[in-house]
Structure formats: structure tokens, C-alpha cells
Design a protein around this motif. Structure first.
Motif, PDB file in Angstrom:
ATOM      1  N   GLN B  90      -6.331  14.093  11.383  1.00 41.50           N
ATOM      2  CA  GLN B  90      -4.961  13.568  11.456  1.00 41.50           C
ATOM      3  C   GLN B  90      -4.299  13.933  12.775  1.00 41.50           C
ATOM      4  OE1 GLN B  90      -2.502  13.462   8.218  1.00 41.50           O
ATOM      5  NE2 GLN B  90      -4.141  13.165   6.731  1.00 41.50           N
ATOM      6  N   LEU B  91      -4.585  15.152  13.245  1.00 40.30           N
ATOM      7  CA  LEU B  91      -4.075  15.563  14.556  1.00 40.30           C
ATOM      8  C   LEU B  91      -4.593  14.609  15.629  1.00 40.30           C
ATOM      9  CD1 LEU B  91      -2.969  17.778  16.653  1.00 40.30           C
ATOM     10  CD2 LEU B  91      -5.323  18.629  16.625  1.00 40.30           C
ATOM     11  N   ARG B  92      -5.924  14.324  15.540  1.00 44.35           N
ATOM     12  CA  ARG B  92      -6.545  13.515  16.595  1.00 44.35           C
ATOM     13  C   ARG B  92      -6.060  12.073  16.569  1.00 44.35           C
ATOM     14  NH1 ARG B  92     -12.392  16.340  15.980  1.00 44.35           N
ATOM     15  NH2 ARG B  92     -11.714  18.353  16.778  1.00 44.35           N
ATOM     16  N   ARG B  93      -5.571  11.630  15.405  1.00 49.02           N
ATOM     17  CA  ARG B  93      -5.037  10.271  15.344  1.00 49.02           C
ATOM     18  C   ARG B  93      -3.729  10.150  16.110  1.00 49.02           C
ATOM     19  NH1 ARG B  93      -6.576   8.938   9.024  1.00 49.02           N
ATOM     20  NH2 ARG B  93      -8.718   9.628   9.323  1.00 49.02           N
ATOM     21  N   SER B  94      -3.069  11.299  16.341  1.00 51.56           N
ATOM     22  CA  SER B  94      -1.827  11.236  17.093  1.00 51.56           C
ATOM     23  C   SER B  94      -2.064  11.518  18.578  1.00 51.56           C
ATOM     24  CB  SER B  94      -0.799  12.211  16.508  1.00 51.56           C
ATOM     25  OG  SER B  94      -1.300  13.518  16.550  1.00 51.56           O
ATOM     26  N   ILE B  95      -3.357  11.669  18.941  1.00 50.96           N
ATOM     27  CA  ILE B  95      -3.709  11.896  20.342  1.00 50.96           C
ATOM     28  C   ILE B  95      -4.718  10.832  20.777  1.00 50.96           C
ATOM     29  CG2 ILE B  95      -4.726  13.517  21.998  1.00 50.96           C
ATOM     30  CD1 ILE B  95      -4.083  15.776  20.025  1.00 50.96           C
ATOM     31  N   GLY B  96      -4.407  10.149  21.875  1.00 51.44           N
ATOM     32  CA  GLY B  96      -5.400   9.232  22.429  1.00 51.44           C
ATOM     33  C   GLY B  96      -6.112   9.923  23.581  1.00 51.44           C
ATOM     34  N   CYS B  97      -7.391   9.590  23.788  1.00 46.60           N
ATOM     35  CA  CYS B  97      -8.160  10.294  24.801  1.00 46.60           C
ATOM     36  C   CYS B  97      -8.957   9.340  25.668  1.00 46.60           C
ATOM     37  CB  CYS B  97      -9.176  11.215  24.143  1.00 46.60           C
ATOM     38  SG  CYS B  97      -8.547  12.839  23.878  1.00 46.60           S
ATOM     39  N   VAL B  98      -8.919   9.573  26.982  1.00 48.05           N
ATOM     40  CA  VAL B  98      -9.866   8.876  27.853  1.00 48.05           C
ATOM     41  C   VAL B  98     -10.534   9.896  28.765  1.00 48.05           C
ATOM     42  CG1 VAL B  98      -8.841   6.572  27.849  1.00 48.05           C
ATOM     43  CG2 VAL B  98      -8.010   8.278  29.462  1.00 48.05           C
ATOM     44  N   PHE B  99     -11.756   9.574  29.177  1.00 49.27           N
ATOM     45  CA  PHE B  99     -12.548  10.513  29.969  1.00 49.27           C
ATOM     46  C   PHE B  99     -13.124   9.814  31.186  1.00 49.27           C
ATOM     47  CE2 PHE B  99     -12.538  11.883  25.605  1.00 49.27           C
ATOM     48  CZ  PHE B  99     -12.260  13.242  25.697  1.00 49.27           C
ATOM     49  N   GLN B 100     -13.631  10.631  32.082  1.00 53.04           N
ATOM     50  CA  GLN B 100     -14.266  10.142  33.295  1.00 53.04           C
ATOM     51  C   GLN B 100     -15.422   9.186  32.960  1.00 53.04           C
ATOM     52  OE1 GLN B 100     -15.469  13.462  35.603  1.00 53.04           O
ATOM     53  NE2 GLN B 100     -16.223  12.239  37.309  1.00 53.04           N
ATOM     54  N   ASP B 101     -16.182   9.498  31.887  1.00 54.62           N
ATOM     55  CA  ASP B 101     -17.382   8.707  31.570  1.00 54.62           C
ATOM     56  C   ASP B 101     -17.117   7.637  30.495  1.00 54.62           C
ATOM     57  OD1 ASP B 101     -16.996  10.469  29.553  1.00 54.62           O
ATOM     58  OD2 ASP B 101     -19.038  11.230  29.479  1.00 54.62           O
ATOM     59  N   PHE B 102     -15.893   7.263  30.315  1.00 59.98           N
ATOM     60  CA  PHE B 102     -15.452   6.144  29.440  1.00 59.98           C
ATOM     61  C   PHE B 102     -15.754   6.345  27.944  1.00 59.98           C
ATOM     62  CE2 PHE B 102     -17.180   3.905  33.405  1.00 59.98           C
ATOM     63  CZ  PHE B 102     -16.059   4.220  34.148  1.00 59.98           C
ATOM     64  N   ARG B 103     -16.969   6.809  27.650  1.00 56.32           N
ATOM     65  CA  ARG B 103     -17.388   7.050  26.260  1.00 56.32           C
ATOM     66  C   ARG B 103     -17.205   5.830  25.363  1.00 56.32           C
ATOM     67  NH1 ARG B 103     -15.949  13.443  25.390  1.00 56.32           N
ATOM     68  NH2 ARG B 103     -16.602  14.002  27.486  1.00 56.32           N
ATOM     69  N   LEU B 104     -17.826   4.734  25.771  1.00 52.86           N
ATOM     70  CA  LEU B 104     -17.807   3.531  24.936  1.00 52.86           C
ATOM     71  C   LEU B 104     -19.118   3.439  24.166  1.00 52.86           C
ATOM     72  CD1 LEU B 104     -16.409   0.996  27.561  1.00 52.86           C
ATOM     73  CD2 LEU B 104     -15.136   2.241  25.806  1.00 52.86           C
ATOM     74  N   LEU B 105     -19.097   2.722  23.056  1.00 47.02           N
ATOM     75  CA  LEU B 105     -20.332   2.475  22.312  1.00 47.02           C
ATOM     76  C   LEU B 105     -21.024   1.280  22.952  1.00 47.02           C
ATOM     77  CD1 LEU B 105     -18.894   3.005  18.752  1.00 47.02           C
ATOM     78  CD2 LEU B 105     -20.512   4.481  19.941  1.00 47.02           C
ATOM     79  N   THR B 106     -22.225   1.526  23.485  1.00 50.08           N
ATOM     80  CA  THR B 106     -22.879   0.510  24.312  1.00 50.08           C
ATOM     81  C   THR B 106     -23.378  -0.672  23.482  1.00 50.08           C
ATOM     82  OG1 THR B 106     -24.864   1.829  24.125  1.00 50.08           O
ATOM     83  CG2 THR B 106     -23.587   2.070  26.146  1.00 50.08           C
ATOM     84  N   ASN B 107     -23.545  -0.459  22.174  1.00 49.37           N
ATOM     85  CA  ASN B 107     -24.072  -1.559  21.350  1.00 49.37           C
ATOM     86  C   ASN B 107     -22.956  -2.348  20.658  1.00 49.37           C
ATOM     87  OD1 ASN B 107     -23.347   0.585  19.790  1.00 49.37           O
ATOM     88  ND2 ASN B 107     -25.053   0.404  18.356  1.00 49.37           N
ATOM     89  N   LYS B 108     -21.727  -2.092  21.056  1.00 45.23           N
ATOM     90  CA  LYS B 108     -20.619  -2.836  20.465  1.00 45.23           C
ATOM     91  C   LYS B 108     -19.848  -3.578  21.559  1.00 45.23           C
ATOM     92  CE  LYS B 108     -19.693   0.219  16.510  1.00 45.23           C
ATOM     93  NZ  LYS B 108     -20.247  -0.611  15.454  1.00 45.23           N
ATOM     94  N   THR B 109     -19.246  -4.710  21.176  1.00 46.04           N
ATOM     95  CA  THR B 109     -18.463  -5.481  22.144  1.00 46.04           C
ATOM     96  C   THR B 109     -17.165  -4.740  22.461  1.00 46.04           C
ATOM     97  OG1 THR B 109     -17.221  -6.665  20.475  1.00 46.04           O
ATOM     98  CG2 THR B 109     -19.314  -7.648  21.146  1.00 46.04           C
ATOM     99  N   VAL B 110     -16.463  -5.251  23.447  1.00 48.40           N
ATOM    100  CA  VAL B 110     -15.177  -4.688  23.849  1.00 48.40           C
ATOM    101  C   VAL B 110     -14.231  -4.615  22.639  1.00 48.40           C
ATOM    102  CG1 VAL B 110     -13.105  -5.190  25.208  1.00 48.40           C
ATOM    103  CG2 VAL B 110     -15.376  -5.367  26.253  1.00 48.40           C
ATOM    104  N   ALA B 111     -14.107  -5.756  21.932  1.00 45.76           N
ATOM    105  CA  ALA B 111     -13.189  -5.802  20.793  1.00 45.76           C
ATOM    106  C   ALA B 111     -13.635  -4.826  19.695  1.00 45.76           C
ATOM    107  CB  ALA B 111     -13.111  -7.219  20.241  1.00 45.76           C
TER     108      ALA B 111
END
Lengths: 295, 239
Positions: B90-111
């Protein structure tokens, strides 16, 4: 919450990790098959005990020099005895005939025993077989009585051997089950490692622990269920190969109760194995993840 | 789901560290050394300093990825020491995070990457379908919803990460070297976007050692050196 995500996680998890999954399914299957054999054996031994104890008799062997008066007196006393349910007299001739019948495959033995070598006896069936000692004490010192033998004691030895086999089966089952639990734990760890990026992101965006862990727990449960199904298959195959096949003669005599499909699929074996497999894998996965996928 | 606690009011501290020290087992020198700092709602703060100065530790502590060795931390009105483990999500839901290495899921589309953040916290598909395009529009990725991350440039990938961090309308956005992998022009675009997000009332905390960016933004600067705060300046420069 989308079931979609969870379910796709289960299948991809199992596929990605195929060698480990196979190892985990096989050990689970073997341990459960052993456990199932132990359970069946246990069930059958109980059936056998009931079968035999219902039929066992106390044999009161008579002395060679017993007089007709003593014999009649003993018979009258036994007939009056409240412990006795039924009574049968076996003469020397009858005893010899029965002996010949029992050992018809061993002519040497028969040839060495003279017609009148076997003692006459009263075969007594007790109302309560457990009260054997009471009956024995009463008649062992009666006039004309040589000795009192309880067949239960002989059967006891047989059952203790079967019990030993059963214990060995259960011990092996438990050891293999421990191995399969460790394998489940390890497989789940590898699965979690393979998907660490996804897990990391899930934690980052505030997924609850159970949301993160559920796909892995389900994965373990599915593998456990497959293992249990295989184990049940092994038991059925074992029944066809041995009980109906190579060892059929042993069972057809009716002395050893046979194992039916119903025994294997009945409530105390197949569903129990399935339950053990699913609960154990789920618990193992969950405990592993508590250490491995900390929020 | 319970509503956010009353900390989500317009003023007052969103982040408060009170004499916080963090010692890692493997090291003798503390990663953070007696740090006291307050970030108010709606602020834009740079945490600057060389590598190993404690910027990343600061962010890890705010997410309760680990506890401080000493001192007290509160985020969005929650005392992190008192926050039980099952309430950490619940704490983390009130915090958004971005990092140098983006941390995206490579097998999922942008949306799907953006929607994932909503999906894992139990939002309805209908809500996700409505909200995701809005946020993609906000970060300037309209029309790229069905691309895969590897088809995008670094700047675009960081926009996806920003969209994912912001889609849940967090109280705070933590950005750990968000421009670290980007060229200067792209970095400026990302900074514009962060500024825009900040103007919606979201508190932005950004760890960086990019002097040009800090100097061009003229926002509050907190400088860390060897785990200690050596400067805390409103409208500061990298210096």
C-alpha cells in the motif's frame, strides 16, 4: 485481479522450467505411489486380520493316553463354558487326513509321519478371541490335555512380517517425499529467479505478496496434482501387472485379499494422495517464497 | 481497498527523515549518516552527489526495501517502522518509481507495461482501458501503445516507465538517475515531463549527478557526500 495473468504465469512457468518440473513431478509420483502402496497394504492387512481372526481356533491337543471318561468330561465342560462359541472334535484319523491334504505337495513329509502320530484335539472357537489366555489357563492343566495352542500367535508372526514390509514402504515413501519437497522448493526458487524482473516490477508498483506468489503456488499445485495422477496410474499399473498378472495365483486362493480398482480409487487412497500432493506442494511453494520473494 | 490516509492533503511533509543512519553489514562506513530532511507536498527536490554518496540508499529506504539502522522515516504520513510487512504494498502504491534502466517488461507492449501497474493492484480492465491511453497521451506516447519496448528509443522507454509510475497518481515520484542512460536532448525532454508531472501536484524526488540538468531547473538541491547532507538549498545549482 485478472485470472488471465495468474494462469498464463502458471503455464509459462512450468514450460520454462521443464527439466526441473519433470524431476519434481516424477519424484512426487514415486513417493506418492510408495505411500499409496503402504496405504493399500495397511488396508489389506486390516481386512486379513478380520478375516483370519474370525476363523481362528484354539486347539486343545489331547494326551495319547487319555481315557474315554476324561474325553467326555472335557467335552461336557467345554460345552458348558460361556467363553466357547463352538466346538469341534478332531480325531487322530481326521488330523492325519487334514495333514495329508495340507502338505500334499511334500510327499517326503507325509511319508515320515505315521497315521497315528498326530494327536486328537478339540477345536474351540471363542466368543471373544482376545480371551485366549483365560481359556488356555483353564484347560491346560485339565486331565488328559497335552497342550493348548492359539492360532492367533502363529498369525501374529505373519502379520508382524507384513507390518515390517509396510513400515519399510512408508519409510521409503517419506524419504522420497522429503526429496520431492526439496525439489519443489528448488523448482519454485528457479521459477522465481527466472521471473525476478517481473517480480521486482510487481513489488515496485505495489502488488500484494499473495498476488506475486499465487502464480508460483498454483504452479506447484498443478505439478503436484500431475504427480499424484501419475502415482495413481502407477498403482493401477501395478495392480494389473502383479495382482492380476504374475502373482494372480497367490490372490486367487482367497487367503490373501485381492486389490480391486475400487481399493485404489476409493476414498482412502487416490483422493488422499491427490490431497497430500496438492497441499504439500502449495505449502512448500508458499514457504519457499516467503524466504525468497520478500516484499 | 482502503482510501489513502489523510496525509494526502495539500501541504505538510510527504517525506520526513529524522536522524536516519543506514549501515550495511558488509561495509564499515554508513551509506546514510544521521540524515534529517523534510520534503513537502508538491516540492521538486534534487538529491545530488557522487556515486556511493547515499542517493540510492535513500530511495530504497523510502520504499521500505530495507529498514534504517537508526532513525525514523515517514512517507505520506506513514511511519515506516510501524508499517507492517503486508501493508508495504500500500505504501508503494502511493510512490511512483523510475530508474536509470527503465525496468520495463520486455515481453509486454507499451500499453501492457503501463496497465500492469494497475492490474497488479486489482484495477478493473475497463478502468485500465480508459486510464492507460490518457497517461500515454500525457507522456507523449500516443500512437505507440502497441509497440514493444525494444522498438522504442531510450527516451521513449523512459516515458513508458514514467507513465507506469504516474498512472496510479502517486503522491510522490521517485526518480533514480532517470536521465543516466539518455543523451542531453532526450534528458531535457524527460525533465520537462517530470516538471509537468510535478505541476499536477505530485512531489518529485530525483537523484542525479547530472549538473546541467540541476543547473537548468533551479529547484531545491540536497547534496549528499559520504552519506551526510552537506547542503540543502532552495533553487540551487549543482555547485
Amino acid at each position: 485481479m485478472r485470472a488471465n495473468y495468474v494462469l498464463s504465469g502458471v503455464t509459462t512457468g512450468l514450460r520454462r522450467n521443464i527439466t526441473m518440473t519433470v524431476a519434481m513431478v516424477l519424484t512426487t509420483a514415486i513417493s506418492l505411489a510408495l505411500l499409496g502402496s503402504g496405504l493399500l497394504l495397511f488396508q489389506k492387512v486390516n481386512d486379513m486380520k478380520e478375516y483370519f481372526y474370525f476363523r481362528v481356533e484354539v486347539s486343545i491337543f489331547l494326551k495319547k493316553d487319555i481315557t474315554q471318561q476324561q474325553r467326555d468330561g472335557l467335552r461336557a465342560e467345554l460345552e458348558r463354558d460361556p467363553l466357547v462359541q463352538s466346538l469341534k472334535y478332531e480325531s487322530k484319523d481326521e488330523a492325519y487326513r487334514r495333514f495329508r491334504e495340507q502338505f500334499k505337495d511334500s510327499p517326503d513329509l507325509i511319508n515320515n509321519v505315521r497315521t497315528n502320530a498326530l494327536p486328537e484335539s478339540f477345536r474351540v472357537k471363542l466368543k471373544d478371541p482376545a480371551k485366549y489366555t483365560l481359556a488356555a489357563e483353564k484347560y491346560v492343566n485339565a486331565e488328559g490335555v497335552d497342550q493348548v495352542v492359539d492360532q492367533r500367535k502363529i498369525l501374529g508372526k505373519l502379520f508382524s512380517i507384513i507390518g515390517g514390509i509396510q513400515t519399510i514402504a512408508v519409510v521409503i515413501a517419506v524419504v522420497v517425499l522429503i526429496a520431492s519437497v526439496l525439489l519443489i522448493g528448488n523448482t519454485i526458487q528457479v521459477a522465481a529467479f527466472n521471473r525476478r524482473r517481473e517480480i521486482e516490477i510487481m513489488k515496485l508498483v505495489g502488488a500484494s505478496s499473495w498476488y506475486v506468489q499465487l502464480p508460483f503456488v498454483l504452479e506447484a499445485m498443478v505439478a503436484g496434482a500431475i504427480g499424484a495422477a501419475l502415482a495413481i496410474g502407477l498403482l493401477l499399473a501395478g495392480k494389473v501387472a502383479f495382482v492380476d498378472g504374475k502373482l494372480a495365483a497367490l490372490f486367487s486362493s482367497g487367503v490373501i485379499p485381492t486389490i480391486s480398482y475400487g481399493d485404489i480409487l476409493g476414498p482412502s487412497v487416490a483422493p488422499l494422495l491427490l490431497l497430500i500432493a496438492v497441499v504439500l506442494s502449495a505449502a512448500t511453494a508458499w514457504v519457499t517464497l516467503r524466504f525468497y520473494v520478500r516484499v | 481497498m482502503r482510501p489513502h490516509p489523510p496525509a494526502a492533503v495539500d501541504s505538510g511533509p510527504v517525506i520526513r527523515l529524522d536522524r536516519v543512519t543506514k549501515l550495511y553489514k558488509a561495509s564499515t562506513r554508513p551509506a546514510l549518516d544521521d540524515v534529517t530532511v523534510v520534503v513537502d507536498k508538491g516540492e521538486f527536490v534534487f538529491f545530488i552527489g557522487a556515486s556511493g554518496s547515499g542517493k540510492s540508499t535513500f530511495i530504497r529506504l523510502l520504499l521500505k526495501e530495507e529498514p534504517p539502522t537508526r532513525g525514523q522515516i515517514s512517507v505520506a504520513g506513514r511511519d515506516l517502522a510501524k508499517l507492517s510487512r503486508w501493508k508495504v504494498p500500500q505504501l508503494r502504491r502511493s510512490i511512483g518509481c523510475v530508474f536509470q534502466d527503465f525496468r520495463l517488461l520486455t515481453n509486454k507492449t507499451v500499453a501492457e507495461n503501463v496497465g500492469f501497474a494497475l492490474e497488479v493492484i486489482g484495477k478493473q480492465q475497463s478502468t485500465i482501458k480508459k486510464v492507460v491511453p490518457e497517461v500515454l497521451d500525457l507522456v507523449g506516447l500516443d500512437g505507440k501503445a502497441n509497440r514493444m519496448p525494444h522498438e522504442l528509443s531510450g527516451g521513449e522507454q523512459q516515458r513508458v516507465a514514467l507513465a507506469r509510475a504516474f498512472v496510479n497518481r502517486p503522491l510522490v515520484l521517485l526518480a533514480d538517475e532517470p536521465t543516466g542512460n539518455l543523451d542531453p536532448d532526450t534528458s531535457i525532454e524527460i525533465m520537462r515531463l517530470l516538471d509537468r508531472i510535478n505541476r499536477t501536484g505530485t512531489t518529485v524526488v530525483m537523484a542525479t549527478h547530472d549538473a546541467t540538468i540541476v543547473n537548468s531547473m533551479r529547484r531545491r538541491v540536497v547534496e549528499l557526500d559520504n552519506g551526510r547532507i552537506v547542503r540543502d538549498q532552495a533553487r540551487g545549482i549543482y555547485g
